[in-house]
Design a protein around this motif. Sequence first.
Motif, PDB file in Angstrom:
ATOM      1  N   ALA A 188      21.665  12.123   7.215  1.00 51.08           N
ATOM      2  CA  ALA A 188      23.287  11.896   7.184  1.00 51.08           C
ATOM      3  C   ALA A 188      23.611  10.638   7.979  1.00 51.08           C
ATOM      4  N   THR A 189      23.105  10.506   9.218  1.00 45.28           N
ATOM      5  CA  THR A 189      23.273   9.231  10.127  1.00 45.28           C
ATOM      6  C   THR A 189      22.933   8.167   9.355  1.00 45.28           C
ATOM      7  N   ILE A 190      21.770   8.127   8.601  1.00 46.99           N
ATOM      8  CA  ILE A 190      21.075   6.919   7.998  1.00 46.99           C
ATOM      9  C   ILE A 190      22.097   6.626   6.806  1.00 46.99           C
ATOM     10  N   VAL A 191      22.774   7.667   6.203  1.00 45.99           N
ATOM     11  CA  VAL A 191      23.487   7.459   4.995  1.00 45.99           C
ATOM     12  C   VAL A 191      24.927   6.743   5.534  1.00 45.99           C
ATOM     13  N   LEU A 192      25.391   7.092   6.837  1.00 44.05           N
ATOM     14  CA  LEU A 192      26.484   6.598   7.611  1.00 44.05           C
ATOM     15  C   LEU A 192      26.310   5.090   7.632  1.00 44.05           C
ATOM     16  N   ALA A 193      24.957   4.864   8.293  1.00 46.43           N
ATOM     17  CA  ALA A 193      24.862   3.424   8.932  1.00 46.43           C
ATOM     18  C   ALA A 193      24.772   2.461   7.738  1.00 46.43           C
ATOM     19  N   THR A 194      24.064   2.981   6.600  1.00 46.97           N
ATOM     20  CA  THR A 194      23.949   1.903   5.429  1.00 46.97           C
ATOM     21  C   THR A 194      25.493   1.910   4.708  1.00 46.97           C
ATOM     22  N   ALA A 195      26.078   2.880   4.842  1.00 42.37           N
ATOM     23  CA  ALA A 195      27.564   2.832   4.294  1.00 42.37           C
ATOM     24  C   ALA A 195      28.311   1.655   4.948  1.00 42.37           C
ATOM     25  N   ILE A 196      28.146   1.831   6.470  1.00 40.59           N
ATOM     26  CA  ILE A 196      29.130   0.819   7.211  1.00 40.59           C
ATOM     27  C   ILE A 196      28.426  -0.565   6.944  1.00 40.59           C
ATOM     28  N   ALA A 197      27.180  -0.648   6.607  1.00 37.42           N
ATOM     29  CA  ALA A 197      26.714  -2.173   6.410  1.00 37.42           C
ATOM     30  C   ALA A 197      27.287  -2.407   5.117  1.00 37.42           C
ATOM     31  N   ALA A 198      27.182  -1.576   4.254  1.00 41.52           N
ATOM     32  CA  ALA A 198      27.894  -2.027   2.942  1.00 41.52           C
ATOM     33  C   ALA A 198      29.420  -2.363   3.035  1.00 41.52           C
ATOM     34  N   THR A 221      22.810   3.772  -0.802  1.00 47.05           N
ATOM     35  CA  THR A 221      23.628   4.689  -0.008  1.00 47.05           C
ATOM     36  C   THR A 221      24.199   5.927  -0.763  1.00 47.05           C
ATOM     37  N   ALA A 222      24.784   5.651  -1.842  1.00 43.48           N
ATOM     38  CA  ALA A 222      25.405   6.604  -2.598  1.00 43.48           C
ATOM     39  C   ALA A 222      24.265   7.544  -3.068  1.00 43.48           C
ATOM     40  N   CYS A 223      23.316   7.025  -3.345  1.00 49.22           N
ATOM     41  CA  CYS A 223      22.157   7.838  -4.025  1.00 49.22           C
ATOM     42  C   CYS A 223      21.629   8.765  -3.052  1.00 49.22           C
ATOM     43  N   LEU A 224      21.411   8.154  -1.657  1.00 48.87           N
ATOM     44  CA  LEU A 224      21.087   9.054  -0.806  1.00 48.87           C
ATOM     45  C   LEU A 224      21.950  10.120  -0.181  1.00 48.87           C
ATOM     46  N   HIS A 225      23.015   9.909  -0.335  1.00 54.63           N
ATOM     47  CA  HIS A 225      24.252  10.956  -0.212  1.00 54.63           C
ATOM     48  C   HIS A 225      24.204  12.135  -1.215  1.00 54.63           C
ATOM     49  N   VAL A 226      24.281  11.757  -2.438  1.00 54.34           N
ATOM     50  CA  VAL A 226      24.180  12.632  -3.712  1.00 54.34           C
ATOM     51  C   VAL A 226      22.919  13.321  -3.421  1.00 54.34           C
ATOM     52  N   HIS A 227      21.938  12.663  -3.028  1.00 53.12           N
ATOM     53  CA  HIS A 227      20.597  13.510  -2.903  1.00 53.12           C
ATOM     54  C   HIS A 227      20.764  14.409  -1.727  1.00 53.12           C
ATOM     55  N   GLY A 228      21.147  14.198  -0.808  1.00 43.32           N
ATOM     56  CA  GLY A 228      21.450  15.194   0.254  1.00 43.32           C
ATOM     57  C   GLY A 228      22.507  16.236  -0.099  1.00 43.32           C
ATOM     58  N   TRP A 232      29.975  13.608  -7.346  1.00 38.89           N
ATOM     59  CA  TRP A 232      28.812  13.067  -7.147  1.00 38.89           C
ATOM     60  C   TRP A 232      28.248  12.376  -8.229  1.00 38.89           C
ATOM     61  N   VAL A 233      28.361  12.630  -9.283  1.00 35.19           N
ATOM     62  CA  VAL A 233      27.895  11.787 -10.277  1.00 35.19           C
ATOM     63  C   VAL A 233      28.473  10.414 -10.458  1.00 35.19           C
ATOM     64  N   MET A 234      29.944  10.562 -10.300  1.00 37.95           N
ATOM     65  CA  MET A 234      30.876   9.295 -10.555  1.00 37.95           C
ATOM     66  C   MET A 234      30.466   8.386  -9.402  1.00 37.95           C
ATOM     67  N   LEU A 235      30.315   8.816  -8.254  1.00 31.38           N
ATOM     68  CA  LEU A 235      30.159   7.956  -7.140  1.00 31.38           C
ATOM     69  C   LEU A 235      29.169   6.726  -7.137  1.00 31.38           C
ATOM     70  N   PRO A 236      27.793   7.070  -7.455  1.00 33.96           N
ATOM     71  CA  PRO A 236      26.841   5.905  -7.889  1.00 33.96           C
ATOM     72  C   PRO A 236      27.340   5.264  -9.336  1.00 33.96           C
ATOM     73  N   VAL A 237      28.018   6.057 -10.127  1.00 29.45           N
ATOM     74  CA  VAL A 237      28.418   5.292 -11.529  1.00 29.45           C
ATOM     75  C   VAL A 237      29.309   4.093 -11.172  1.00 29.45           C
ATOM     76  N   SER A 238      30.536   4.490 -10.318  1.00 33.17           N
ATOM     77  CA  SER A 238      31.330   3.615  -9.707  1.00 33.17           C
ATOM     78  C   SER A 238      30.777   2.381  -9.115  1.00 33.17           C
TER      79      SER A 238
END
Length: 426
Positions: free
Chosen positions: A224-234, A253-260, A284-290
Amino acid sequence: MISPGGGRLLPASIPFRFLAAALVFHLIGWTALAAGAPLLAATVGGLGLPLAGLHLMTLGVLTVTAMGAGFQLLPVAIQADLPAVWPCRLASWLLLPGVAVLNWGMMTADLVELALGGSAVALALVIFAVTVGLALRRTDRSKPQVRLIVRHLWAALACLVTLAVLGLALLGDFAHGYLDDHRTVAAIHLVVACYGFLGLLAAGFVQVLVPMFALVAPQAERPATIVLATAIAALIAAAAGAFVPAAVIGLGTACLHVHGMVGLMRRRNRRNLGTSFLLVRLSWVMLPVSLAVGLLLALDLLPSWGPPLFALTAIGGWLLSLVLGMLQRILPFLAAIHAARAAQRIPKVSELSTGPILRIQTSAHVMALVTVGTGMVLDIDWLIRVGALTGAAGAAAFIIYAIDLYLRIENLPRARSAAIMRKTGS
Protein backbone atom coordinates in the motif's frame (compact mmCIF):
# COMPACT_ATOMS: atom_id res chain seq x y z
CA MET A 1 -11.71 18.72 23.25
CA ILE A 2 -13.74 15.68 22.24
CA SER A 3 -13.78 13.34 25.19
CA PRO A 4 -11.86 10.13 24.66
CA GLY A 5 -14.53 7.90 26.04
CA GLY A 6 -17.48 8.41 23.74
CA GLY A 7 -16.20 11.53 22.10
CA ARG A 8 -15.21 9.81 18.88
CA LEU A 9 -18.90 9.89 18.01
CA LEU A 10 -19.71 13.43 16.93
CA PRO A 11 -23.15 14.96 17.46
CA ALA A 12 -25.44 13.41 14.86
CA SER A 13 -26.27 16.79 13.31
CA ILE A 14 -22.69 17.28 12.08
CA PRO A 15 -22.07 14.27 9.81
CA PHE A 16 -25.70 14.02 8.72
CA ARG A 17 -25.94 17.66 7.59
CA PHE A 18 -23.00 17.04 5.25
CA LEU A 19 -24.39 13.75 3.97
CA ALA A 20 -27.90 15.13 3.48
CA ALA A 21 -26.52 18.08 1.51
CA ALA A 22 -24.43 15.70 -0.62
CA LEU A 23 -27.54 13.71 -1.57
CA VAL A 24 -29.34 16.90 -2.61
CA PHE A 25 -26.34 18.14 -4.61
CA HIS A 26 -26.20 14.71 -6.26
CA LEU A 27 -29.74 15.17 -7.56
CA ILE A 28 -29.07 18.76 -8.68
CA GLY A 29 -25.82 17.73 -10.36
CA TRP A 30 -27.44 15.13 -12.60
CA THR A 31 -30.25 17.59 -13.37
CA ALA A 32 -27.74 20.27 -14.37
CA LEU A 33 -26.02 17.75 -16.64
CA ALA A 34 -29.36 16.97 -18.29
CA ALA A 35 -30.05 20.68 -18.82
CA GLY A 36 -26.56 21.30 -20.21
CA ALA A 37 -26.48 18.27 -22.52
CA PRO A 38 -26.38 20.30 -25.78
CA LEU A 39 -23.35 22.23 -24.50
CA LEU A 40 -21.44 19.28 -23.09
CA ALA A 41 -19.39 18.05 -26.03
CA ALA A 42 -18.48 21.56 -27.15
CA THR A 43 -17.48 22.90 -23.73
CA VAL A 44 -13.89 24.15 -23.40
CA GLY A 45 -13.86 24.84 -19.68
CA GLY A 46 -15.73 28.16 -19.67
CA LEU A 47 -18.52 29.18 -17.36
CA GLY A 48 -21.95 27.62 -17.82
CA LEU A 49 -24.04 24.58 -16.96
CA PRO A 50 -21.38 21.93 -17.76
CA LEU A 51 -18.84 23.54 -15.42
CA ALA A 52 -21.48 23.96 -12.71
CA GLY A 53 -22.60 20.34 -13.10
CA LEU A 54 -18.98 19.20 -12.80
CA HIS A 55 -18.47 21.13 -9.57
CA LEU A 56 -21.81 20.06 -8.16
CA MET A 57 -20.42 16.53 -8.31
CA THR A 58 -16.82 17.20 -7.25
CA LEU A 59 -17.54 19.80 -4.56
CA GLY A 60 -21.22 19.24 -3.79
CA VAL A 61 -21.19 15.45 -3.61
CA LEU A 62 -17.63 14.15 -3.32
CA THR A 63 -16.00 16.87 -1.21
CA VAL A 64 -19.04 17.39 1.03
CA THR A 65 -19.24 13.64 1.64
CA ALA A 66 -15.49 13.41 2.25
CA MET A 67 -15.67 16.14 4.87
CA GLY A 68 -18.82 14.90 6.58
CA ALA A 69 -17.84 11.25 6.70
CA GLY A 70 -14.20 12.19 7.29
CA PHE A 71 -14.92 14.24 10.40
CA GLN A 72 -16.80 11.25 11.88
CA LEU A 73 -14.63 8.36 10.66
CA LEU A 74 -11.24 10.03 11.00
CA PRO A 75 -10.92 9.73 14.81
CA VAL A 76 -11.73 6.02 14.57
CA ALA A 77 -9.38 5.45 11.64
CA ILE A 78 -6.37 7.18 13.21
CA GLN A 79 -7.37 6.48 16.83
CA ALA A 80 -7.04 10.13 17.84
CA ASP A 81 -9.76 12.65 18.64
CA LEU A 82 -10.39 15.82 16.68
CA PRO A 83 -9.15 18.94 18.49
CA ALA A 84 -12.71 20.32 18.84
CA VAL A 85 -16.24 20.05 17.46
CA TRP A 86 -16.83 23.71 16.52
CA PRO A 87 -14.52 23.66 13.44
CA CYS A 88 -16.70 20.90 11.99
CA ARG A 89 -19.79 23.08 12.38
CA LEU A 90 -17.99 26.15 11.03
CA ALA A 91 -16.80 24.21 7.99
CA SER A 92 -20.38 23.13 7.25
CA TRP A 93 -21.71 26.69 7.57
CA LEU A 94 -19.13 27.84 5.03
CA LEU A 95 -19.00 24.88 2.65
CA LEU A 96 -22.66 24.04 2.08
CA PRO A 97 -23.94 27.53 1.15
CA GLY A 98 -20.57 28.26 -0.49
CA VAL A 99 -21.01 25.35 -2.91
CA ALA A 100 -24.52 26.52 -3.78
CA VAL A 101 -23.45 30.14 -4.39
CA LEU A 102 -20.33 29.13 -6.33
CA ASN A 103 -22.24 26.85 -8.67
CA TRP A 104 -24.98 29.39 -9.22
CA GLY A 105 -22.28 31.88 -10.13
CA MET A 106 -20.81 29.37 -12.59
CA MET A 107 -24.20 28.89 -14.24
CA THR A 108 -24.97 32.61 -14.45
CA ALA A 109 -21.38 33.85 -14.98
CA ASP A 110 -21.84 36.22 -12.02
CA LEU A 111 -18.35 37.25 -10.88
CA VAL A 112 -19.51 38.47 -7.46
CA GLU A 113 -21.15 35.14 -6.68
CA LEU A 114 -18.07 33.33 -7.96
CA ALA A 115 -15.88 35.33 -5.58
CA LEU A 116 -18.19 34.88 -2.58
CA GLY A 117 -18.85 31.19 -3.14
CA GLY A 118 -15.25 30.39 -4.01
CA SER A 119 -13.91 32.20 -0.94
CA ALA A 120 -16.37 30.40 1.37
CA VAL A 121 -15.49 27.01 -0.10
CA ALA A 122 -11.74 27.69 0.08
CA LEU A 123 -12.02 28.79 3.72
CA ALA A 124 -14.02 25.65 4.59
CA LEU A 125 -11.34 23.50 2.96
CA VAL A 126 -8.64 25.27 4.98
CA ILE A 127 -10.57 24.64 8.21
CA PHE A 128 -10.90 20.97 7.26
CA ALA A 129 -7.18 20.73 6.48
CA VAL A 130 -6.13 22.39 9.75
CA THR A 131 -8.55 20.30 11.85
CA VAL A 132 -7.44 17.05 10.25
CA GLY A 133 -3.78 18.08 10.43
CA LEU A 134 -4.02 18.75 14.16
CA ALA A 135 -5.66 15.36 14.66
CA LEU A 136 -2.96 13.63 12.63
CA ARG A 137 -0.26 15.05 14.89
CA ARG A 138 -1.88 13.27 17.87
CA THR A 139 -1.83 9.78 16.35
CA ASP A 140 -0.05 6.77 17.79
CA ARG A 141 1.87 5.46 14.78
CA SER A 142 2.94 2.20 16.37
CA LYS A 143 0.29 0.32 14.35
CA PRO A 144 1.02 -0.25 10.62
CA GLN A 145 -2.58 0.43 9.55
CA VAL A 146 -2.64 3.77 11.36
CA ARG A 147 0.71 4.77 9.82
CA LEU A 148 -0.63 3.91 6.37
CA ILE A 149 -3.77 5.99 6.79
CA VAL A 150 -1.83 8.93 8.21
CA ARG A 151 0.50 8.97 5.18
CA HIS A 152 -2.46 8.97 2.79
CA LEU A 153 -4.15 11.79 4.69
CA TRP A 154 -1.06 14.02 4.82
CA ALA A 155 -0.65 13.59 1.05
CA ALA A 156 -4.35 14.31 0.53
CA LEU A 157 -4.13 17.49 2.60
CA ALA A 158 -1.17 18.71 0.54
CA CYS A 159 -3.25 18.18 -2.59
CA LEU A 160 -6.18 19.95 -0.92
CA VAL A 161 -4.13 23.11 -0.38
CA THR A 162 -2.87 22.95 -3.97
CA LEU A 163 -6.31 22.53 -5.52
CA ALA A 164 -7.74 25.37 -3.39
CA VAL A 165 -5.02 27.74 -4.60
CA LEU A 166 -5.50 26.65 -8.22
CA GLY A 167 -9.27 26.95 -7.91
CA LEU A 168 -9.08 30.52 -6.62
CA ALA A 169 -6.60 31.37 -9.38
CA LEU A 170 -8.99 30.02 -12.01
CA LEU A 171 -11.92 31.97 -10.57
CA GLY A 172 -9.83 35.14 -10.55
CA ASP A 173 -8.83 34.53 -14.15
CA PHE A 174 -12.46 34.68 -15.24
CA ALA A 175 -12.54 38.28 -13.97
CA HIS A 176 -9.02 39.50 -14.74
CA GLY A 177 -7.63 37.15 -17.40
CA TYR A 178 -4.09 36.89 -16.02
CA LEU A 179 -3.44 33.19 -16.80
CA ASP A 180 -1.59 32.45 -20.03
CA ASP A 181 -3.10 28.98 -20.38
CA HIS A 182 -6.38 28.67 -18.50
CA ARG A 183 -7.14 25.19 -19.89
CA THR A 184 -3.86 23.66 -18.71
CA VAL A 185 -4.26 25.10 -15.22
CA ALA A 186 -7.86 23.82 -15.18
CA ALA A 187 -6.65 20.36 -16.19
CA ILE A 188 -4.05 20.34 -13.39
CA HIS A 189 -6.73 21.52 -10.96
CA LEU A 190 -9.04 18.66 -12.01
CA VAL A 191 -6.28 16.04 -11.73
CA VAL A 192 -5.12 17.26 -8.30
CA ALA A 193 -8.72 17.41 -7.06
CA CYS A 194 -9.80 13.97 -8.31
CA TYR A 195 -6.67 11.84 -8.12
CA GLY A 196 -4.96 13.89 -5.41
CA PHE A 197 -7.25 15.10 -2.65
CA LEU A 198 -10.31 12.92 -3.26
CA GLY A 199 -8.40 9.91 -4.58
CA LEU A 200 -5.79 9.75 -1.82
CA LEU A 201 -8.43 10.43 0.83
CA ALA A 202 -10.52 7.57 -0.54
CA ALA A 203 -7.48 5.28 -0.80
CA GLY A 204 -6.71 6.00 2.84
CA PHE A 205 -10.22 5.39 4.16
CA VAL A 206 -10.77 2.19 2.17
CA GLN A 207 -7.88 0.74 4.18
CA VAL A 208 -10.32 0.90 7.11
CA LEU A 209 -13.76 0.65 5.50
CA VAL A 210 -13.21 -2.36 3.24
CA PRO A 211 -11.76 -4.55 6.04
CA MET A 212 -14.51 -3.36 8.41
CA PHE A 213 -17.45 -4.03 6.07
CA ALA A 214 -16.02 -7.16 4.39
CA LEU A 215 -14.62 -8.66 7.62
CA VAL A 216 -11.08 -9.18 6.41
CA ALA A 217 -7.60 -8.41 7.73
CA PRO A 218 -6.19 -5.03 6.57
CA GLN A 219 -3.89 -4.75 3.58
CA ALA A 220 -0.16 -5.14 4.23
CA GLU A 221 1.67 -1.87 4.81
CA ARG A 222 4.46 -2.23 2.23
CA PRO A 223 2.43 -2.74 -0.99
CA ALA A 224 0.00 0.00 0.00
CA THR A 225 2.91 2.36 0.69
CA ILE A 226 4.39 1.59 -2.74
CA VAL A 227 1.04 2.47 -4.33
CA LEU A 228 0.97 5.73 -2.39
CA ALA A 229 4.51 6.65 -3.43
CA THR A 230 3.87 6.03 -7.13
CA ALA A 231 0.58 7.95 -6.91
CA ILE A 232 2.42 10.95 -5.48
CA ALA A 233 4.99 10.68 -8.30
CA ALA A 234 2.18 10.73 -10.87
CA LEU A 235 0.59 13.77 -9.22
CA ILE A 236 3.90 15.65 -9.21
CA ALA A 237 4.29 14.94 -12.93
CA ALA A 238 0.74 16.15 -13.60
CA ALA A 239 1.31 19.32 -11.56
CA ALA A 240 4.33 20.03 -13.76
CA GLY A 241 2.16 19.69 -16.86
CA ALA A 242 3.70 16.35 -17.93
CA PHE A 243 0.36 14.65 -18.46
CA VAL A 244 1.59 11.68 -20.52
CA PRO A 245 4.11 10.42 -17.91
CA ALA A 246 1.60 11.20 -15.18
CA ALA A 247 -1.09 9.10 -16.89
CA VAL A 248 1.33 6.20 -17.49
CA ILE A 249 2.52 6.16 -13.87
CA GLY A 250 -1.03 6.68 -12.64
CA LEU A 251 -2.34 3.77 -14.72
CA GLY A 252 0.26 1.44 -13.26
CA THR A 253 -0.52 2.72 -9.77
CA ALA A 254 -4.24 2.19 -10.29
CA CYS A 255 -3.67 -1.40 -11.38
CA LEU A 256 -1.58 -2.06 -8.26
CA HIS A 257 -4.25 -0.50 -6.03
CA VAL A 258 -7.06 -2.49 -7.61
CA HIS A 259 -4.99 -5.68 -7.37
CA GLY A 260 -4.58 -5.07 -3.63
CA MET A 261 -8.31 -4.44 -3.16
CA VAL A 262 -9.25 -7.56 -5.14
CA GLY A 263 -6.89 -9.53 -2.91
CA LEU A 264 -8.73 -8.27 0.16
CA MET A 265 -12.09 -9.23 -1.32
CA ARG A 266 -10.92 -12.77 -2.04
CA ARG A 267 -9.96 -13.25 1.62
CA ARG A 268 -13.10 -11.70 3.08
CA ASN A 269 -15.21 -13.55 5.63
CA ARG A 270 -18.50 -11.78 4.82
CA ARG A 271 -19.62 -13.17 1.48
CA ASN A 272 -22.84 -11.23 0.87
CA LEU A 273 -22.02 -7.53 0.67
CA GLY A 274 -25.16 -6.36 -1.13
CA THR A 275 -25.45 -3.71 -3.82
CA SER A 276 -22.99 -1.41 -2.08
CA PHE A 277 -19.97 -3.43 -3.14
CA LEU A 278 -21.30 -3.77 -6.68
CA LEU A 279 -20.74 -0.01 -6.91
CA VAL A 280 -17.38 -0.30 -5.13
CA ARG A 281 -16.24 -2.96 -7.60
CA LEU A 282 -17.45 -0.77 -10.47
CA SER A 283 -15.32 2.06 -9.10
CA TRP A 284 -12.26 -0.21 -9.05
CA VAL A 285 -12.84 -1.01 -12.73
CA MET A 286 -13.39 2.61 -13.70
CA LEU A 287 -10.25 3.91 -11.97
CA PRO A 288 -7.81 2.39 -14.52
CA VAL A 289 -10.33 3.03 -17.32
CA SER A 290 -10.35 6.75 -16.48
CA LEU A 291 -6.55 6.87 -16.55
CA ALA A 292 -6.46 5.02 -19.88
CA VAL A 293 -8.85 7.64 -21.28
CA GLY A 294 -6.67 10.34 -19.73
CA LEU A 295 -3.58 8.88 -21.41
CA LEU A 296 -5.29 8.88 -24.82
CA LEU A 297 -6.40 12.44 -24.17
CA ALA A 298 -2.86 13.51 -23.23
CA LEU A 299 -1.57 11.92 -26.44
CA ASP A 300 -4.19 13.91 -28.39
CA LEU A 301 -5.75 10.72 -29.74
CA LEU A 302 -9.36 11.51 -28.81
CA PRO A 303 -11.84 13.84 -30.58
CA SER A 304 -13.90 16.60 -28.96
CA TRP A 305 -15.78 14.19 -26.70
CA GLY A 306 -12.52 13.12 -25.02
CA PRO A 307 -12.48 15.66 -22.16
CA PRO A 308 -16.12 15.14 -21.07
CA LEU A 309 -15.69 11.36 -21.32
CA PHE A 310 -12.59 11.58 -19.13
CA ALA A 311 -14.54 13.60 -16.56
CA LEU A 312 -17.39 11.08 -16.67
CA THR A 313 -15.15 8.05 -16.14
CA ALA A 314 -13.04 9.68 -13.41
CA ILE A 315 -15.76 11.52 -11.50
CA GLY A 316 -18.92 9.55 -12.26
CA GLY A 317 -17.47 6.11 -12.90
CA TRP A 318 -14.70 5.95 -10.30
CA LEU A 319 -15.21 8.46 -7.48
CA LEU A 320 -19.00 8.77 -7.48
CA SER A 321 -19.49 5.00 -7.69
CA LEU A 322 -17.10 4.52 -4.76
CA VAL A 323 -18.77 7.21 -2.66
CA LEU A 324 -22.31 5.97 -3.36
CA GLY A 325 -21.32 2.40 -2.59
CA MET A 326 -19.68 3.37 0.68
CA LEU A 327 -22.60 5.62 1.61
CA GLN A 328 -24.94 2.65 1.29
CA ARG A 329 -22.92 1.14 4.16
CA ILE A 330 -21.96 4.26 6.09
CA LEU A 331 -25.46 5.76 6.40
CA PRO A 332 -27.06 2.78 8.21
CA PHE A 333 -23.84 2.22 10.16
CA LEU A 334 -23.82 5.77 11.54
CA ALA A 335 -27.58 5.75 12.01
CA ALA A 336 -27.40 2.54 14.05
CA ILE A 337 -24.60 3.91 16.25
CA HIS A 338 -26.47 7.14 16.97
CA ALA A 339 -29.67 5.18 17.59
CA ALA A 340 -27.78 3.00 20.07
CA ARG A 341 -26.60 6.11 21.91
CA ALA A 342 -30.18 7.42 22.16
CA ALA A 343 -32.08 4.15 22.57
CA GLN A 344 -29.50 1.97 24.32
CA ARG A 345 -29.80 -0.73 21.66
CA ILE A 346 -28.20 -1.27 18.26
CA PRO A 347 -31.00 -1.81 15.70
CA LYS A 348 -31.20 -5.10 13.83
CA VAL A 349 -30.23 -5.15 10.16
CA SER A 350 -33.82 -6.04 9.28
CA GLU A 351 -35.00 -2.84 10.95
CA LEU A 352 -32.81 -0.73 8.64
CA SER A 353 -33.07 -2.77 5.45
CA THR A 354 -34.53 -1.12 2.35
CA GLY A 355 -32.90 -3.30 -0.30
CA PRO A 356 -35.26 -2.60 -3.24
CA ILE A 357 -34.62 1.15 -3.10
CA LEU A 358 -30.86 0.62 -3.10
CA ARG A 359 -31.10 -1.80 -6.02
CA ILE A 360 -33.04 0.83 -7.96
CA GLN A 361 -30.46 3.48 -7.09
CA THR A 362 -27.56 1.23 -8.07
CA SER A 363 -29.17 0.21 -11.39
CA ALA A 364 -29.99 3.83 -12.22
CA HIS A 365 -26.42 4.93 -11.54
CA VAL A 366 -24.94 2.26 -13.81
CA MET A 367 -27.48 2.96 -16.57
CA ALA A 368 -26.78 6.68 -16.31
CA LEU A 369 -23.05 6.21 -16.78
CA VAL A 370 -23.50 3.92 -19.78
CA THR A 371 -26.13 6.09 -21.44
CA VAL A 372 -24.37 9.42 -20.89
CA GLY A 373 -21.06 7.95 -22.05
CA THR A 374 -22.66 6.53 -25.19
CA GLY A 375 -24.36 9.85 -25.88
CA MET A 376 -21.04 11.67 -25.56
CA VAL A 377 -19.23 9.36 -27.99
CA LEU A 378 -22.06 9.37 -30.53
CA ASP A 379 -22.78 13.11 -30.02
CA ILE A 380 -26.48 12.51 -29.32
CA ASP A 381 -27.81 15.20 -27.01
CA TRP A 382 -31.08 13.47 -26.15
CA LEU A 383 -29.22 10.31 -25.12
CA ILE A 384 -27.04 12.34 -22.74
CA ARG A 385 -30.16 13.95 -21.34
CA VAL A 386 -31.92 10.60 -20.86
CA GLY A 387 -28.86 9.22 -19.09
CA ALA A 388 -28.55 12.26 -16.84
CA LEU A 389 -32.24 12.07 -15.93
CA THR A 390 -31.76 8.39 -15.12
CA GLY A 391 -28.94 9.43 -12.80
CA ALA A 392 -31.26 12.01 -11.25
CA ALA A 393 -33.87 9.30 -10.69
CA GLY A 394 -31.24 7.22 -8.92
CA ALA A 395 -30.27 10.23 -6.81
CA ALA A 396 -33.94 10.73 -5.89
CA ALA A 397 -34.16 7.06 -4.90
CA PHE A 398 -31.16 7.51 -2.60
CA ILE A 399 -32.85 10.51 -0.95
CA ILE A 400 -35.96 8.39 -0.41
CA TYR A 401 -33.77 5.69 1.13
CA ALA A 402 -32.15 8.22 3.48
CA ILE A 403 -35.54 9.62 4.56
CA ASP A 404 -36.89 6.11 5.13
CA LEU A 405 -33.79 5.24 7.16
CA TYR A 406 -34.26 8.36 9.28
CA LEU A 407 -37.91 7.51 9.95
CA ARG A 408 -37.02 3.94 10.92
CA ILE A 409 -34.41 5.18 13.38
CA GLU A 410 -36.79 7.78 14.80
CA ASN A 411 -39.46 5.13 15.38
CA LEU A 412 -37.17 2.69 17.18
CA PRO A 413 -37.19 4.31 20.67
CA ARG A 414 -40.93 5.02 20.58
CA ALA A 415 -41.72 1.50 19.39
CA ARG A 416 -39.61 0.00 22.18
CA SER A 417 -41.15 2.25 24.85
CA ALA A 418 -44.62 1.28 23.71
CA ALA A 419 -43.71 -2.41 23.81
CA ILE A 420 -42.33 -2.05 27.35
CA MET A 421 -45.47 -0.24 28.48
CA ARG A 422 -47.70 -2.97 27.03
CA LYS A 423 -45.60 -5.67 28.70
CA THR A 424 -45.63 -3.99 32.12
CA GLY A 425 -49.32 -3.19 31.80
CA SER A 426 -50.16 -6.82 31.16
